[in-house]
Design an enzyme around this catalytic site. Structure first.
Site, PDB file in Angstrom:
ATOM      1  N   ASP A  28     -12.047 -47.935 -40.848  1.00 12.19           N
ATOM      2  CA  ASP A  28     -13.228 -48.615 -41.370  1.00 12.19           C
ATOM      3  C   ASP A  28     -12.780 -49.739 -42.294  1.00 12.19           C
ATOM      4  O   ASP A  28     -11.619 -49.808 -42.702  1.00 12.19           O
ATOM      5  CB  ASP A  28     -14.136 -47.620 -42.090  1.00 12.19           C
ATOM      6  CG  ASP A  28     -15.568 -48.127 -42.210  1.00 12.19           C
ATOM      7  OD1 ASP A  28     -15.847 -49.250 -41.748  1.00 12.19           O
ATOM      8  OD2 ASP A  28     -16.404 -47.402 -42.776  1.00 12.19           O
ATOM      9  N   ASP A 206     -18.343 -41.069 -35.453  1.00  7.22           N
ATOM     10  CA  ASP A 206     -17.420 -40.447 -36.410  1.00  7.22           C
ATOM     11  C   ASP A 206     -18.278 -39.761 -37.460  1.00  7.22           C
ATOM     12  O   ASP A 206     -19.386 -40.215 -37.771  1.00  7.22           O
ATOM     13  CB  ASP A 206     -16.524 -41.493 -37.093  1.00  7.22           C
ATOM     14  CG  ASP A 206     -17.228 -42.168 -38.257  1.00  7.22           C
ATOM     15  OD1 ASP A 206     -16.891 -41.862 -39.413  1.00  7.22           O
ATOM     16  OD2 ASP A 206     -18.145 -42.982 -38.023  1.00  7.22           O
TER      17      ASP A 206
END
Length: 315
Positions: A28, A206
């Protein structure tokens, strides 16, 4: 970025070598931490300045630096820097954050290409924002779809809104994103969230749910969610699921798992995490098989029927 540091990881061969993980790695951008660390950061057009949660030192995260860090880590799938805000929020604030994220998307893409990311077999995803506002979500999706990203993330959901709102946003966003590139719903979710989102065109997920739930005595099974902290499991000799391929679900009694959870033994969290990760993997394999066979709607109905029927004697 802060520990052990992207440059150090790069010197040690990147994440694949550092962590001995030969498979795909997704990272991320730091956008979620921009939201979660709101008390110790300052956001401007340039980027975000924040204080380290480790030693209080001051740092700056820009779209360019975020992509640079992910490149140093050597991740295969990278995210643009975005601003994710909590819901509910005023429309003016949602619009401001969405427009800023679009400008940061263009800057992130330029840096990614300058670093040669596409030539390294890596991908950068743009992140759709817009909160729970249908018009803003559509604007974000359309503008990102015009940029040459390898995939598209849907961010800013599962941050406080009801599931129905999340699914409504997916109904709007997914048809506007390219059909030939992956769609990734960030931070989601429960098994029910996943099967409903796949039905709307989402490919990737996720979530900390399998591991966090396991640490707190919760397991996901084909019978639904089971709370091992519940006293009714204290003398139950049955396994969680005698038909499971997962040894932790198949070979240990509920009584033993209950004991480990109540005694706060680390092994309890480990075994229940194993159960959950195995169930999620099984669920995703079932989803892929059902799509290949052209019977996804039947699969969802059968799966939900199993959750609803449950294991009444022990849940």
């Amino acid at each position: 970025m802060l520990r052990p540091g992207a440059e150090r990881v790069a010197r040690l061969g990147g994440l694949h070598e550092f962590a001995r993980w030969p498979h795909t790695i997704l990272t991320d951008s730091g956008g979620f931490q921009v939201m979660s660390l709101a008390q110790i950061r300052k956001l401007t057009e340039t980027g975000v300045t924040f204080r380290s949660h480790i030693d209080g030192s001051r740092h700056e995260m820009t779209p360019e630096r975020s992509v640079e860090i992910q490149g140093l880590l050597g991740s295969d799938i990278q995210m643009q820097l975005d601003e994710c805000i909590r819901l509910p929020a005023e429309r003016k604030e949602i619009d401001r954050a969405m427009q800023l994220s679009l400008r940061w998307a263009a800057r992130s893409r330029a840096k990614f290409e300058a670093m040669g990311g596409p030539g390294k077999g890596q991908g950068l995803y743009g992140i759709v924002q817009g909160g729970d506002d249908a018009e803003l979500r559509a604007t974000s999706a359309r503008e990102l779809a015009a940029m040459p990203f390898e995939g598209f993330s849907i961010g800013g959901l599962a941050v406080g809104e009801p599931q129905a709102v999340m699914l409504q946003m997916l109904d709007i966003v997914c048809p506007l994103l390219p059909q030939d590139r992956p769609r990734y719903l960030m931070g989601v979710g429960t098994p029910d969230d996943i099967v409903e989102s796949v039905a709307r065109g989402v490919d990737q997920f996720d979530c900390v749910m399998p591991t966090r739930a396991g640490r707190h005595g919760q397991v996901f099974t084909r019978f639904g969610r089971i709370n091992l902290r519940n006293a009714r499991h204290a003398e139950d000799p049955r396994p969680l699921d005698e038909a499971s391929d997962c040894p932790a679900a198949r070979d240990y009694s509920r009584a033993y798992l209950h004991h480990l959870v109540r005694a706060e033994e680390a092994l309890g969290a480990m075994l229940l995490t194993w159960v959950n990760v195995a169930y999620y993997q099984s669920l995703m394999q079932g989803i892929r098989d059902a799509i290949e066979a052209g019977r996804y709607a039947d699969f969802v109905a059968e799966t939900k029927a199993g959750w609803a029927r449950g294991d009444i004697a022990a849940v």
